[in-house]
Structure formats: structure tokens, C-alpha cells
Design a protein around this motif. Structure first.
Motif, short mmCIF file in Angstrom:
data_model
loop_
_atom_site.label_atom_id
_atom_site.label_comp_id
_atom_site.label_asym_id
_atom_site.label_seq_id
_atom_site.Cartn_x
_atom_site.Cartn_y
_atom_site.Cartn_z
N GLU A 265 0.83 -1.21 0.00
CA GLU A 265 0.00 0.00 0.00
C GLU A 265 0.86 1.26 0.00
N ARG A 288 -14.30 8.00 -5.90
CA ARG A 288 -13.76 6.81 -6.57
C ARG A 288 -13.35 7.11 -8.00
N GLU A 318 -4.20 -1.22 -7.76
CA GLU A 318 -5.02 -0.94 -6.59
C GLU A 318 -5.97 -2.11 -6.35
N LYS A 319 -6.61 -2.61 -7.42
CA LYS A 319 -7.52 -3.76 -7.31
C LYS A 319 -6.76 -5.02 -6.93
N ALA A 322 -6.10 -4.91 -3.26
CA ALA A 322 -7.34 -5.12 -2.51
C ALA A 322 -7.73 -6.59 -2.51
N HIS A 323 -7.55 -7.24 -3.66
CA HIS A 323 -7.85 -8.68 -3.76
C HIS A 323 -6.92 -9.49 -2.86
N ALA A 325 -5.43 -8.42 -0.13
CA ALA A 325 -5.80 -8.16 1.26
C ALA A 325 -7.02 -9.00 1.66
N ALA A 326 -7.99 -9.13 0.74
CA ALA A 326 -9.18 -9.94 1.02
C ALA A 326 -8.82 -11.41 1.21
#
Length: 352
Positions: A265, A288, A318-319, A322-323, A325-326
Motif C-alpha cells: 500500500e 472513486r 489498486e484492485k 485489494a484482492h 488483502a481480502a
């Protein structure tokens, strides 16, 4: 061997204080085999393996030594062998996600002061890919330097430098030729006693050729790139730390055609700080950048201040983060659930 030349400093000295006087000595990992390590110590080179306790306590690959790590070892008397009992805290580490579906960290190099991000000035030249390297370089804690190799075959070096500078704000961009030695003197300020440099880049970029020139001998095999697309073969198949004649260390790494992000990040913000700065100027703090009014990012795209390709690259990574992290949260929940089940099972066995 002189530990200071290898990068030993007062910080490592403080961390080692708890082990001093107990029969341990420090060593630096310069080569990693499968479950075995080659290390430099004051007594010379040794072959080492981790202790059973350390292996038992390891939760993932990141808990094992990596090339560049300083480790606490106990030497076997009368042998050039040792057992690794601990890893001293790393001040930097260049990590990526392991290939495939598994969500696990792979440490490429540790305790690196400067990362040379090597890109060839042929068909390998790719500013979009360099953005990925920059994200992980900034996240690592080391200082990135972009090295554009094979300047001798490029007719528009100045233009290529400008293109790379456009995606690497504040990062030095150096054009060199390992073949003709053109521009190689610009690397010298980063290479001196006690400092460590790691070379990262795709196959065929010329990392091994650069190392051979800096060391002054053919320590690494070099293959010609394939005609037509300039893609190289994996001449370097493992990570290895070399000692430089002028002092200091340099780490060669295999070419990376797949560079998956790993917890970056801060690195994302550092690499795309121009977009992050625009986002702070949006009317809505949680904008956004889709259809919101008074969006500074969309305005920059419309007026040509922001390259659409760069914004798409930012969105993509960025995606991706995020993926990741999920998946990490899901993995943590499953691990917590499994630990609770094991705890209940142990309690039940005790009652029986």
C-alpha cells in the motif's frame, strides 16, 4: 572475513547482543539451496541449515532465511558447517507474492540499501512494468535506481530516459551499456564498503552482465537474448550475493516475468503519488473517480494532465492489492478457526 565490508553495522550489533557470549556468531546468507544456505562469517564461508526449533516455529516462507539476511549461527567445531538459530531483524526486504494461487510471501533479497531496477533499451523497455517494480522497491525500504542497460543499441536514449522519468518521479534513471562500459561510472556512488545493492529485472535485461563488469570477472553466465523479441533465457537460476572488489555486496536475482504484488500500500502511494495528490483535491474525500462531480482526477484525464495508461495501471494494481488483502483476511479467519478447533480438541483429550 570483515563483517563491516559485508554490511554489518551498529544496528545489527545491538540485535546480536542477546546472543553474544553464548557460543553464537553472526553470518550473512549469500546463497540459498533447497533447505541449505551458504553463509559468510568471520571464520570464512560455511554451509548451514536451520535448527529444528526454528523450522517448527516457522509459519511461512518469510520466516526462513533469504539471501542478504544476517543470521545467528552456531558453528560445528572442526567443520565448515553451522546451524542457523535465528534471523536478525531486517531493515529492508524486497518481497513478492509467490506464483500461483497460494497467498504467501517470497523474499527476493533482504537488507538491501539500493535496488537497481534493470530494464534493457530494446523490446524489454516497458514503463508500465517498471511501475510494478517501483511499488515493491518503495515498499521494501530500499532506495530504487532505474538502470537502462544496452544504451549502445538504442538510437533515442534521451527519449527513453524521459519516458521512464515520467513514471518514476524523483528516482534516478541511468543509461548504461554493460557491453561497452558506457555510463557504468554512474553506478559507482552506490557501490562501496558496507553497502548492499540488489539487481532486479526481467530475463535478458543484462543484470548478470552488469555484475560481471562491476566485479571484473565472469562470475555469472550470460546468454544472448532471442532474436525477434529480445526475450532472454533464465541464465541466473538462483539468488546470490557477491562481494565487490571495492567493498560492499551486490545481489543477482533470476529474471522475473511474473511480478505479483505483496502488501504494498505504501509502495503504491509512493509510485503513484501524482495520482494520490490529485485524489486529495477531489471535492469528495471518498471519491472513486468514476462519475462523481468535481473530481480532480477525471479533470486531469480530460485535460491531458494525466496519462490514461498510467491511471489504468494505478487502478489495476489498486484492485490487485485489494484482492490480496481480502485473501489474506480469509486466510487469517480460516487459521483462527482451525486454531480454535485444535484448542477444543486438546481440552477434550485432557478431560478424557
Amino acid at each position: 572475513m570483515d563483517l563491516a565490508a559485508l554490511g554489518w553495522n551498529s544496528g545489527f550489533d545491538r540485535h546480536f547482543a542477546d546472543y553474544a557470549g553464548l557460543g553464537f556468531c553472526p553470518g550473512r546468507v549469500f546463497l540459498e539451496h533447497q533447505h541449505m544456505y551458504r553463509i559468510y562469517t568471520e571464520q570464512g564461508e560455511m554451509l548451514a541449515q536451520v535448527s529444528g526449533k526454528m523450522r517448527h516455529q516457522a509459519e511461512g516462507r518469510g520466516d526462513y532465511p533469504a539471501v542478504g539476511d544476517w543470521v545467528v549461527v552456531r558453528a560445528h567445531e572442526g567443520e565448515q558447517r553451522a546451524t542457523i538459530h535465528a534471523i536478525l531483524p531486517r531493515f529492508s526486504k524486497f518481497s513478492r507474492k509467490t506464483a500461483g494461487y497460494d497467498t504467501e510471501e517470497q523474499i527476493v533479497a533482504a537488507n538491501v540499501d539500493t535496488v537497481f531496477l534493470v530494464c534493457a533499451l530494446n523490446n524489454d523497455f516497458n514503463p508500465r512494468r517498471m511501475e510494478r517494480y517501483l511499488i515493491l522497491a518503495w515498499e521494501s525500504g530500499a532506495n530504487p535506481v532505474i538502470v537502462l542497460n544496452k544504451a549502445d543499441v538504442c538510437p533515442d536514449v534521451g527519449q527513453k530516459i524521459a519516458e521512464m522519468e515520467a513514471v518514476a518521479f524523483g528516482v534516478p534513471v541511468l543509461a548504461v551499456s554493460a557491453l561497452t562500459m558506457q555510463g557504468m561510472e554512474a553506478l559507482a556512488p552506490y557501490l562501496h564498503k558496507g553497502r548492499t545493492v540488489a539487481l532486479l529485472g526481467s530475463s535478458g535485461a543484462g543484470k548478470s552482465s552488469i555484475i560481471n563488469r562491476l566485479i571484473g570477472s565472469e562470475v555469472q553466465k550470460v546468454h544472448e537474448v532471442r532474436e525477434g523479441d529480445d526475450r532472454g533465457r533464465h541464465t541466473t537460476t538462483h539468488r546470490e550475493l557477491f562481494l565487490l572488489p571495492q567493498g560492499g555486496c551486490i545481489i543477482d536475482t533470476p529474471g522475473m516475468r511474473e511480478l505479483q504484488l505483496w502488501h504494498a500500500e505504501d509502495g503504491l502511494q509512493g509510485t503513484f503519488h501524482d495520482i494520490e495528490e490529485l485524489a486529495r483535491q477531489c471535492f469528495f474525500s471518498d471519491c472513486r473517480h468514476h462519475g462523481e462531480p468535481k473530481c480532480a482526477v477525471k479533470h486531469a484525464l480530460r485535460t491531458g494532465m494525466l496519462d490514461p495508461g498510467r491511471f489504468q495501471s494505478y487502478r489495476k494494481m489498486e484492485k490487485e492489492l485489494a484482492h490480496l488483502a481480502a485473501k489474506e483476511r480469509q486466510k487469517a479467519k480460516m487459521l483462527e478457526k482451525d486454531n480454535k478447533r485444535k484448542k477444543k480438541s486438546r481440552v477434550a483429550d485432557t478431560r478424557d
